[in-house]
Design a protein around this motif. Structure first.
Motif, PDB file in Angstrom:
ATOM      1  N   ARG A  91     -16.762   3.504  -2.895  1.00  0.00           N
ATOM      2  CA  ARG A  91     -16.361   2.356  -2.092  1.00  0.00           C
ATOM      3  C   ARG A  91     -14.987   2.554  -1.462  1.00  0.00           C
ATOM      4  O   ARG A  91     -14.532   1.690  -0.715  1.00  0.00           O
ATOM      5  N   GLY A  92     -14.313   3.636  -1.825  1.00  0.00           N
ATOM      6  CA  GLY A  92     -12.974   3.865  -1.303  1.00  0.00           C
ATOM      7  C   GLY A  92     -11.917   3.263  -2.205  1.00  0.00           C
ATOM      8  O   GLY A  92     -12.217   2.616  -3.208  1.00  0.00           O
ATOM      9  N   TRP A  93     -10.670   3.473  -1.831  1.00  0.00           N
ATOM     10  CA  TRP A  93      -9.554   3.083  -2.675  1.00  0.00           C
ATOM     11  C   TRP A  93      -9.406   1.570  -2.833  1.00  0.00           C
ATOM     12  O   TRP A  93      -9.560   0.816  -1.875  1.00  0.00           O
ATOM     13  N   ARG A  94      -9.135   1.122  -4.052  1.00  0.00           N
ATOM     14  CA  ARG A  94      -8.731  -0.263  -4.304  1.00  0.00           C
ATOM     15  C   ARG A  94      -7.493  -0.216  -5.189  1.00  0.00           C
ATOM     16  O   ARG A  94      -7.430   0.615  -6.103  1.00  0.00           O
ATOM     17  N   PRO A  95      -6.531  -1.093  -4.959  1.00  0.00           N
ATOM     18  CA  PRO A  95      -5.351  -1.107  -5.844  1.00  0.00           C
ATOM     19  C   PRO A  95      -5.704  -1.669  -7.219  1.00  0.00           C
ATOM     20  O   PRO A  95      -6.798  -2.208  -7.414  1.00  0.00           O
ATOM     21  N   GLY A  96      -4.783  -1.550  -8.152  1.00  0.00           N
ATOM     22  CA  GLY A  96      -4.974  -2.125  -9.491  1.00  0.00           C
ATOM     23  C   GLY A  96      -5.774  -1.256 -10.434  1.00  0.00           C
ATOM     24  O   GLY A  96      -6.368  -1.744 -11.384  1.00  0.00           O
ATOM     25  N   GLN A  97      -5.820   0.055 -10.189  1.00  0.00           N
ATOM     26  CA  GLN A  97      -6.604   0.959 -11.036  1.00  0.00           C
ATOM     27  C   GLN A  97      -6.110   0.967 -12.484  1.00  0.00           C
ATOM     28  O   GLN A  97      -6.912   1.052 -13.418  1.00  0.00           O
ATOM     29  N   ARG A  98      -4.796   0.881 -12.675  1.00  0.00           N
ATOM     30  CA  ARG A  98      -4.272   0.916 -14.056  1.00  0.00           C
ATOM     31  C   ARG A  98      -4.772  -0.283 -14.853  1.00  0.00           C
ATOM     32  O   ARG A  98      -5.214  -0.144 -16.002  1.00  0.00           O
ATOM     33  N   ASN A  99      -4.716  -1.474 -14.236  1.00  0.00           N
ATOM     34  CA  ASN A  99      -5.173  -2.674 -14.933  1.00  0.00           C
ATOM     35  C   ASN A  99      -6.662  -2.595 -15.235  1.00  0.00           C
ATOM     36  O   ASN A  99      -7.104  -2.976 -16.323  1.00  0.00           O
ATOM     37  N   LEU A 100      -7.427  -2.079 -14.258  1.00  0.00           N
ATOM     38  CA  LEU A 100      -8.870  -1.944 -14.467  1.00  0.00           C
ATOM     39  C   LEU A 100      -9.157  -0.999 -15.634  1.00  0.00           C
ATOM     40  O   LEU A 100     -10.022  -1.274 -16.475  1.00  0.00           O
ATOM     41  N   ALA A 101      -8.420   0.118 -15.673  1.00  0.00           N
ATOM     42  CA  ALA A 101      -8.651   1.104 -16.727  1.00  0.00           C
ATOM     43  C   ALA A 101      -8.339   0.495 -18.096  1.00  0.00           C
ATOM     44  O   ALA A 101      -9.106   0.665 -19.056  1.00  0.00           O
ATOM     45  N   ILE A 102      -7.234  -0.238 -18.171  1.00  0.00           N
ATOM     46  CA  ILE A 102      -6.846  -0.852 -19.446  1.00  0.00           C
ATOM     47  C   ILE A 102      -7.876  -1.910 -19.849  1.00  0.00           C
ATOM     48  O   ILE A 102      -8.291  -1.991 -21.010  1.00  0.00           O
TER      49      ILE A 102
ATOM     50  N   GLY B 214       6.430   7.916  -1.988  1.00  0.00           N
ATOM     51  CA  GLY B 214       5.592   6.754  -2.270  1.00  0.00           C
ATOM     52  C   GLY B 214       4.207   6.844  -1.668  1.00  0.00           C
ATOM     53  O   GLY B 214       3.550   5.833  -1.444  1.00  0.00           O
ATOM     54  N   LEU B 215       3.732   8.064  -1.404  1.00  0.00           N
ATOM     55  CA  LEU B 215       2.374   8.223  -0.881  1.00  0.00           C
ATOM     56  C   LEU B 215       1.373   8.160  -2.031  1.00  0.00           C
ATOM     57  O   LEU B 215       1.737   8.299  -3.200  1.00  0.00           O
ATOM     58  N   ASN B 216       0.117   7.975  -1.682  1.00  0.00           N
ATOM     59  CA  ASN B 216      -0.927   7.907  -2.691  1.00  0.00           C
ATOM     60  C   ASN B 216      -2.049   8.896  -2.364  1.00  0.00           C
ATOM     61  O   ASN B 216      -3.100   8.508  -1.843  1.00  0.00           O
ATOM     62  N   PRO B 217      -1.834  10.185  -2.676  1.00  0.00           N
ATOM     63  CA  PRO B 217      -2.881  11.174  -2.374  1.00  0.00           C
ATOM     64  C   PRO B 217      -4.205  10.860  -3.051  1.00  0.00           C
ATOM     65  O   PRO B 217      -5.270  11.152  -2.489  1.00  0.00           O
ATOM     66  N   THR B 218      -4.179  10.228  -4.238  1.00  0.00           N
ATOM     67  CA  THR B 218      -5.444   9.901  -4.910  1.00  0.00           C
ATOM     68  C   THR B 218      -6.291   8.998  -4.015  1.00  0.00           C
ATOM     69  O   THR B 218      -7.517   9.146  -3.952  1.00  0.00           O
ATOM     70  N   ALA B 219      -5.638   8.059  -3.333  1.00  0.00           N
ATOM     71  CA  ALA B 219      -6.367   7.164  -2.427  1.00  0.00           C
ATOM     72  C   ALA B 219      -6.961   7.956  -1.269  1.00  0.00           C
ATOM     73  O   ALA B 219      -8.103   7.739  -0.874  1.00  0.00           O
ATOM     74  N   SER B 220      -6.179   8.896  -0.723  1.00  0.00           N
ATOM     75  CA  SER B 220      -6.686   9.732   0.368  1.00  0.00           C
ATOM     76  C   SER B 220      -7.875  10.555  -0.097  1.00  0.00           C
ATOM     77  O   SER B 220      -8.873  10.704   0.627  1.00  0.00           O
ATOM     78  N   ILE B 221      -7.776  11.099  -1.308  1.00  0.00           N
ATOM     79  CA  ILE B 221      -8.849  11.940  -1.842  1.00  0.00           C
ATOM     80  C   ILE B 221     -10.099  11.086  -2.077  1.00  0.00           C
ATOM     81  O   ILE B 221     -11.225  11.521  -1.802  1.00  0.00           O
ATOM     82  N   ALA B 222      -9.900   9.841  -2.567  1.00  0.00           N
ATOM     83  CA  ALA B 222     -11.038   8.935  -2.743  1.00  0.00           C
ATOM     84  C   ALA B 222     -11.704   8.683  -1.390  1.00  0.00           C
ATOM     85  O   ALA B 222     -12.934   8.612  -1.299  1.00  0.00           O
ATOM     86  N   GLY B 223     -10.886   8.573  -0.339  1.00  0.00           N
ATOM     87  CA  GLY B 223     -11.432   8.394   1.003  1.00  0.00           C
ATOM     88  C   GLY B 223     -12.262   9.598   1.427  1.00  0.00           C
ATOM     89  O   GLY B 223     -13.347   9.444   2.009  1.00  0.00           O
ATOM     90  N   LEU B 224     -11.774  10.808   1.101  1.00  0.00           N
ATOM     91  CA  LEU B 224     -12.527  12.023   1.447  1.00  0.00           C
ATOM     92  C   LEU B 224     -13.844  12.085   0.674  1.00  0.00           C
ATOM     93  O   LEU B 224     -14.877  12.517   1.207  1.00  0.00           O
TER      94      LEU B 224
END
Lengths: 119, 238, 112
Positions: A91-102, B214-224
């Motif tokens: 689904r692509g990136w969503r913020p709050g991954q740390r909270n979800l993992a916990i 402050g970049l988020n490569p994990t987000a970019s990789i999730a996009g890929l």
């Protein structure tokens, strides 16, 4: 082993998401090791219901119950962690991954505890 | 203030930490400490820096166990028990002391097809891209990389998987995949979906945690991953 | 990990997710009622539903587990193995076949 490999360079591992990935991996390995045993026990029913029943009786010991609660925890935590990663990757990136993992670990711990109490 | 106890990696892979003392000052950076030791204590100490203001990306080192840009890392932020341990970046061969050979890190950018492939010539009009365009915003989120190698050094997938392209190169690929002017999306997507590509990422998010920009490569990789999954389902990727 | 194995891993995960959830409920139900082997088997024997449910579960788990173990070995295993794609490939399919066969035998034992 080179001396360099000993130097402190892995401070980044002290993070909820790194630990979440480790928990996912270790629970997965534990489940993969548990599966053949589980299948062999169920296979007892081929021979007779009685042999499965005697196993179930053995499995009611407290120590075995604790181990089973561990398996339930592994299954639940692997499911929760897997769903988080699956969502992230499809689904692509969503913020709050740390909270979800916990939250996933907490829910799985509850499932394990509920098994211990309920069983 | 008490003198700081600083242990610094000396030599190559088979080197060791050597302990020095350095005076403590207000607003001092880790790079200030390394420079002090090189100028006042031992001029044979090797390290890299250029701009000193967080633009060039050449001064990254491992400070108390974590990769950091040393020119903008204040000692007060990272000092533990009046001690600093400063080593070269991890996951790269050490040339000498604090200088690493970053060849592999940059080769991965090539492998991920990190170069822009233009589709227009100078005779064409300039492409109009609206700031609120979703793809433009995805590019914006990823383009301030300074190639410092901090994410590479903080990544356990890099450590465990010799084929892995790494967070920075994949992040770069993601920004290009979202660039409306680029003409190599197909080749690039297949390059980053190879063995060692975006699918190898475990989403540890150490890169996001440590990126000085402050970049988020994990987000970019999730996009890929998402992009290559839909290409796979459409039969465009094998 | 190859592109193909990655997607096979995710596809089996997608299949497994609801099955695992249901299996967890089955576990809680069976243990909270303290069901004996006979009462469990009386429910499962001759049931096409349980056979399909656990048959699918076993096949997906066998593939998913085998690929997972392969990935752990590729990253954490001894170098001669971790760097040998052919050996890793052989491990995946051997493990998947072994787990699948054992699992299907277990399903047969409780539903046939």
């Amino acid at each position: 082993m080179s001396a360099l490999a000993d130097r402190r360079e892995t401070g980044y591992r002290r993070d909820a998401l790194w630990i979440a990935a480790l928990v996912h991996r270790l629970s997965g390995v534990a489940l993969a090791l548990f599966l053949p045993l589980h299948f062999l026990v169920l296979g007892l029913a081929i021979r007779s219901d009685a042999s499965l029943d005697s196993f179930l009786g053995w499995a009611r010991q407290p120590l075995v119950k604790c181990a089973e609660a561990g398996v339930v925890f592994c299954l639940a935590v692997h499911l929760a962690g897997g769903l988080r990663v699956l969502m992230l990757e499809t689904r692509g990136w969503r913020p709050g991954q740390r909270n979800l993992a916990i939250a996933g670990v907490l829910v799985a711990a509850l499932a394990g505890a509920a098994y211990l109490i309920g069983a | 203030m008490k003198n700081l106890i600083v242990s610094i990696w000396r030599g190559r892979e088979d080197g060791r930490f050597v302990t020095y003392e350095a005076p403590r000052n207000e607003s001092q950076t880790v790079l200030d400490i390394v420079t002090y030791i090189q100028r006042e204590v031992d001029p044979t100490l090797s390290y890299r820096f250029a701009c000193r203001v967080g633009v060039c990306g050449s001064c990254a080192m491992t400070v108390n166990g974590r990769p950091r840009w040393t020119c903008r890392t204040h000692v007060s932020k990272v000092v533990e028990d009046n001690r600093l341990q400063i080593g070269p970046l991890a996951n790269l061969p050490v040339i000498k002391d604090l200088a690493t050979d970053m060849t592999r890190f940059f080769e991965r950018w090539q492998d991920a097809k990190g170069a822009f492939a233009p589709t227009a010539t100078r005779a064409d009009p300039i492409a109009a891209i609206k700031p609120e365009d979703a793809r433009r915003q995805a590019v914006d989120a990823g383009i301030e990389c300074i190639n410092c190698g901090v994410c590479w050094s903080a990544c356990d997938t890099v450590r465990w998987n010799a084929d892995y392209l790494g967070p920075a190169a994949l992040n770069r690929a993601w920004t290009l995949q979202n660039d409306a002017r680029d003409g190599a999306a197909k080749e690039r997507l297949s390059a980053v979906a190879q063995k060692g590509g975006c699918q190898a990422c475990h989403s540890h998010q150490s890169c996001e945690r440590h990126c000085p920009q402050g970049l988020n490569p994990t987000a970019s990789i999730a996009g890929l991953k998402k992009m290559s999954l839909s290409a796979y389902l459409r039969g465009e990727l094998k | 990990m190859s592109f193909r194995l990655y997607h096979l891993q995710r596809a089996t995960a997608l299949v497994l997710a609801p099955l695992v959830l249901a299996h967890l409920f089955v576990i809680f139900y069976a243990t909270s009622k303290g069901l004996s082997a006979a009462s469990i088997l009386s429910r499962t024997r001759g049931s096409d539903g349980w056979a399909a449910f656990y048959g699918l579960f076993v096949l997906a788990a066998a593939i998913h587990g085998a690929i997972g173990l392969r990935n752990v070995l590729a990253e954490w295993g001894p170098a001669p193995l971790a760097r040998n794609p052919r050996a890793l490939e052989a491990i995946v399919w051997t493990l998947a076949l072994a787990l699948g066969a054992l699992g299907l035998r277990a399903v047969y034992a409780v539903v046939a």
